[in-house]
Design a protein around this motif. Structure first.
Motif, PDB file in Angstrom:
ATOM      1  N   MET A   1       0.835  -1.202   0.000  1.00 25.12           N
ATOM      2  CA  MET A   1       0.000   0.000   0.000  1.00 25.12           C
ATOM      3  C   MET A   1       0.869   1.250   0.000  1.00 25.12           C
ATOM      4  O   MET A   1       0.564   2.237  -0.677  1.00 25.12           O
ATOM      5  N   ALA A   2       1.971   1.206   0.760  1.00 26.91           N
ATOM      6  CA  ALA A   2       2.861   2.357   0.821  1.00 26.91           C
ATOM      7  C   ALA A   2       3.536   2.605  -0.527  1.00 26.91           C
ATOM      8  O   ALA A   2       3.633   3.744  -0.983  1.00 26.91           O
ATOM      9  N   CYS A   3       4.011   1.528  -1.161  1.00 24.59           N
ATOM     10  CA  CYS A   3       4.679   1.673  -2.461  1.00 24.59           C
ATOM     11  C   CYS A   3       3.703   2.163  -3.523  1.00 24.59           C
ATOM     12  O   CYS A   3       4.030   3.032  -4.337  1.00 24.59           O
ATOM     13  N   ASN A   4       2.482   1.619  -3.519  1.00 27.53           N
ATOM     14  CA  ASN A   4       1.475   2.048  -4.477  1.00 27.53           C
ATOM     15  C   ASN A   4       1.087   3.505  -4.245  1.00 27.53           C
ATOM     16  O   ASN A   4       0.801   4.242  -5.184  1.00 27.53           O
ATOM     17  N   GLY A   5       1.103   3.928  -2.967  1.00 32.81           N
ATOM     18  CA  GLY A   5       0.719   5.295  -2.636  1.00 32.81           C
ATOM     19  C   GLY A   5       1.630   6.343  -3.238  1.00 32.81           C
ATOM     20  O   GLY A   5       1.300   7.534  -3.224  1.00 32.81           O
ATOM     21  N   ALA A   6       2.759   5.902  -3.792  1.00 34.23           N
ATOM     22  CA  ALA A   6       3.652   6.847  -4.467  1.00 34.23           C
ATOM     23  C   ALA A   6       3.007   7.441  -5.715  1.00 34.23           C
ATOM     24  O   ALA A   6       3.585   8.344  -6.324  1.00 34.23           O
ATOM     25  N   TYR A   7       1.803   6.970  -6.077  1.00 32.59           N
ATOM     26  CA  TYR A   7       1.123   7.581  -7.225  1.00 32.59           C
ATOM     27  C   TYR A   7       0.796   9.041  -6.954  1.00 32.59           C
ATOM     28  O   TYR A   7       0.518   9.801  -7.889  1.00 32.59           O
ATOM     29  N   SER A   8       0.839   9.441  -5.690  1.00 35.15           N
ATOM     30  CA  SER A   8       0.633  10.863  -5.385  1.00 35.15           C
ATOM     31  C   SER A   8       1.747  11.706  -5.995  1.00 35.15           C
ATOM     32  O   SER A   8       1.580  12.912  -6.211  1.00 35.15           O
ATOM     33  N   PHE A   9       2.886  11.066  -6.278  1.00 35.78           N
ATOM     34  CA  PHE A   9       3.962  11.732  -7.020  1.00 35.78           C
ATOM     35  C   PHE A   9       3.889  11.410  -8.505  1.00 35.78           C
ATOM     36  O   PHE A   9       3.990  12.294  -9.359  1.00 35.78           O
ATOM     37  N   TRP A  10       3.696  10.105  -8.847  1.00 34.81           N
ATOM     38  CA  TRP A  10       3.719   9.691 -10.255  1.00 34.81           C
ATOM     39  C   TRP A  10       2.573  10.294 -11.053  1.00 34.81           C
ATOM     40  O   TRP A  10       2.730  10.569 -12.248  1.00 34.81           O
ATOM     41  N   GLY A  11       1.410  10.505 -10.417  1.00 35.21           N
ATOM     42  CA  GLY A  11       0.277  11.087 -11.134  1.00 35.21           C
ATOM     43  C   GLY A  11       0.575  12.471 -11.683  1.00 35.21           C
ATOM     44  O   GLY A  11       0.521  12.704 -12.896  1.00 35.21           O
ATOM     45  N   PRO A  12       0.915  13.437 -10.814  1.00 37.02           N
ATOM     46  CA  PRO A  12       1.268  14.769 -11.327  1.00 37.02           C
ATOM     47  C   PRO A  12       2.465  14.743 -12.277  1.00 37.02           C
ATOM     48  O   PRO A  12       2.515  15.517 -13.241  1.00 37.02           O
ATOM     49  N   PHE A  13       3.427  13.842 -12.007  1.00 43.24           N
ATOM     50  CA  PHE A  13       4.621  13.774 -12.846  1.00 43.24           C
ATOM     51  C   PHE A  13       4.267  13.385 -14.280  1.00 43.24           C
ATOM     52  O   PHE A  13       4.670  14.060 -15.243  1.00 43.24           O
ATOM     53  N   PHE A  14       3.474  12.306 -14.449  1.00 45.15           N
ATOM     54  CA  PHE A  14       3.139  11.856 -15.799  1.00 45.15           C
ATOM     55  C   PHE A  14       2.153  12.792 -16.488  1.00 45.15           C
ATOM     56  O   PHE A  14       2.170  12.920 -17.717  1.00 45.15           O
ATOM     57  N   ILE A  15       1.275  13.430 -15.737  1.00 44.57           N
ATOM     58  CA  ILE A  15       0.378  14.423 -16.336  1.00 44.57           C
ATOM     59  C   ILE A  15       1.198  15.592 -16.873  1.00 44.57           C
ATOM     60  O   ILE A  15       0.933  16.111 -17.963  1.00 44.57           O
ATOM     61  N   TRP A  16       2.209  15.994 -16.122  1.00 41.37           N
ATOM     62  CA  TRP A  16       3.093  17.066 -16.587  1.00 41.37           C
ATOM     63  C   TRP A  16       3.850  16.626 -17.845  1.00 41.37           C
ATOM     64  O   TRP A  16       3.942  17.384 -18.820  1.00 41.37           O
ATOM     65  N   ILE A  17       4.346  15.373 -17.860  1.00 39.54           N
ATOM     66  CA  ILE A  17       5.113  14.872 -19.012  1.00 39.54           C
ATOM     67  C   ILE A  17       4.215  14.707 -20.239  1.00 39.54           C
ATOM     68  O   ILE A  17       4.510  15.221 -21.330  1.00 39.54           O
ATOM     69  N   VAL A  18       3.091  13.983 -20.076  1.00 45.06           N
ATOM     70  CA  VAL A  18       2.229  13.638 -21.205  1.00 45.06           C
ATOM     71  C   VAL A  18       1.479  14.851 -21.734  1.00 45.06           C
ATOM     72  O   VAL A  18       1.465  15.117 -22.946  1.00 45.06           O
ATOM     73  N   LEU A  19       0.849  15.621 -20.841  1.00 44.45           N
ATOM     74  CA  LEU A  19       0.040  16.756 -21.286  1.00 44.45           C
ATOM     75  C   LEU A  19       0.864  18.027 -21.455  1.00 44.45           C
ATOM     76  O   LEU A  19       0.661  18.769 -22.416  1.00 44.45           O
ATOM     77  N   GLY A  20       1.763  18.266 -20.526  1.00 45.18           N
ATOM     78  CA  GLY A  20       2.517  19.502 -20.571  1.00 45.18           C
ATOM     79  C   GLY A  20       3.656  19.488 -21.565  1.00 45.18           C
ATOM     80  O   GLY A  20       3.769  20.389 -22.406  1.00 45.18           O
ATOM     81  N   VAL A  21       4.510  18.444 -21.499  1.00 48.34           N
ATOM     82  CA  VAL A  21       5.698  18.391 -22.352  1.00 48.34           C
ATOM     83  C   VAL A  21       5.361  17.920 -23.761  1.00 48.34           C
ATOM     84  O   VAL A  21       5.654  18.603 -24.753  1.00 48.34           O
ATOM     85  N   PHE A  22       4.713  16.745 -23.880  1.00 44.35           N
ATOM     86  CA  PHE A  22       4.469  16.165 -25.203  1.00 44.35           C
ATOM     87  C   PHE A  22       3.285  16.797 -25.932  1.00 44.35           C
ATOM     88  O   PHE A  22       3.343  17.018 -27.142  1.00 44.35           O
ATOM     89  N   ASP A  23       2.199  17.093 -25.204  1.00 48.91           N
ATOM     90  CA  ASP A  23       1.035  17.669 -25.877  1.00 48.91           C
ATOM     91  C   ASP A  23       1.071  19.193 -25.868  1.00 48.91           C
ATOM     92  O   ASP A  23       0.256  19.832 -26.536  1.00 48.91           O
TER      93      ASP A  23
END
Length: 367
Positions: A307-329
């Motif tokens: 649960m703790a390792c999965n909870g790191a999505y609180s970081f991965w979510g904003p990170f990938f949204i920034w990469i996919v939507l902000g950088v690439f799109d």
């Protein structure tokens, strides 16, 4: 003879410890990957809802079926539709994977069992309620709400204590306090003068998602302890997607004044719109592994650490949204203020404290 036997036993014990350690470390890796997949699913679903007919309906005020879409429909009905489309496609991916692995028969047999029924109940809580709230809050406030939804382990721990009399010691309460402090750090960004309209409400709705997923985690924990995690995920995604698509979206259509016909036309539009559908196909595939790797990781390294390792999505979510939507799109405004990034990391640490004693990591290393 005794010395030889003792040496052999020592080798067996050492080999067993080495195997257990390798299995444990692999479980941590799997659980971390689940959080990364959750971030990818969030990013591609958000991108899909900014393309094709979604972009027109959300931003151009297009008339559909003779009815002008109000802000009510744009936010809540389309949020439910996005969640429905993602989970339905994810359910189709799950069925295809189960068929390839020869587990399709197990899927239909498990639905009729008590653990299968428990998974259906969990899906109804986590899908129509929590997942829709998550999508709506994403549309209203952006990726800043993701760390708030990561409060679900903290909420799950509290609910587990209330509903099932599970342990809630001082360390876990401290972790919960850390998580809520992190959410307050994030909430402070909505108080600035340049905060976009709707961010505060979006954050409130994100708490609903966290509550729903916290309840789902308590309920699903029972079901997945007795069935194959891949079968459990298939039941979960199919139930969530179909319930959203068949019940919730038409219900929002009725509440909006457009009736079931409006819901049907919107569904027809989004499932035939390839410019956006391709991103939902990707997000649906990522959803399969966001959930299934979470359950698999829990079974390998323990539910607490998983649960703790999965909870790191609180970081991965904003990170990938920034990469996919902000950088690439090339979409503007996808970055987060420094305090939000810091809060995401604090949230991960809080979840870790809830899940386990951090000192155990060092003890395991010493052993």
């Amino acid at each position: 003879m005794n010395e030889v036997s003792g040496a052999a036993n020592a080798q067996v014990v050492a080999a067993k410890k080495k195997l257990s350690s390798s299995f444990f470390k692999k479980g941590i890796t799997v659980a971390i990957l689940s959080g990364m997949c959750y971030g990818l699913y969030s990013a591609f679903m958000t991108l899909g809802m900014a393309k094709g007919v979604w972009a027109n309906n959300l931003y151009a005020g297009v008339t559909v079926g003779g009815t002008v879409l109000s802000s009510f429909v744009m936010i809540y009905m389309l949020g439910a539709l996005g969640s429905a489309l993602n989970d339905t496609i994810s359910g189709i991916w799950c069925i295809l994977i189960a068929a390839i692995k020869g587990k399709l028969g197990d899927f239909f047999r498990t639905i009729k069992t008590k653990p299968g029924a428990v998974m259906i109940v969990a899906a109804l809580i986590g899908g129509p309620i929590a997942s829709t709230a998550y999508v709506v809050s994403l549309q209203m406030a952006g990726s800043i709400i993701i760390p708030i939804t990561a409060l679900c382990p903290a909420i799950g721990a509290i609910l587990g204590r209330i509903l099932f009399k599970q342990e809630l010691n001082a360390r876990m309460m401290g972790g919960i306090a850390i998580c809520f402090a992190a959410s307050m750090m994030i909430a402070s960004t909505s108080m600035t003068g340049d905060a976009p309209a709707g961010r505060a409400l979006g954050m409130i709705i994100a708490f609903i998602a966290a509550l729903g997923w916290g309840i789902e985690g308590c309920v699903a924990g029972y079901g997945t302890s007795m069935i194959d995690y891949e079968i459990g995920i298939t039941i979960r995604q199919c139930t969530s997607g179909l319930t959203n698509l068949i019940i919730l979206v038409p219900l929002w259509g009725i509440l909006s004044g457009g009736g079931v016909g409006l819901a049907g036309e919107l569904i027809g539009n989004v499932v035939t719109d390839m410019p956006s559908l391709i991103f939902f196909i990707i997000s649906g595939f990522a959803s399969v592994y966001a959930y299934s790797l979470w359950y698999k990781g829990n079974s390998m390294c323990g539910a607490a650490l998983g649960m703790a390792c999965n909870g790191a999505y609180s970081f991965w979510g904003p990170f990938f949204i920034w990469i996919v939507l902000g950088v690439f799109d090339g979409q503007k405004g996808m970055g987060l203020p420094p305090i939000a990034w810091a809060a995401a990391i604090v949230m991960v640490l809080g979840i870790l404290v809830i899940a386990m004693n951090p000192m155990d990591l060092f003890r395991k290393k010493e052993d």
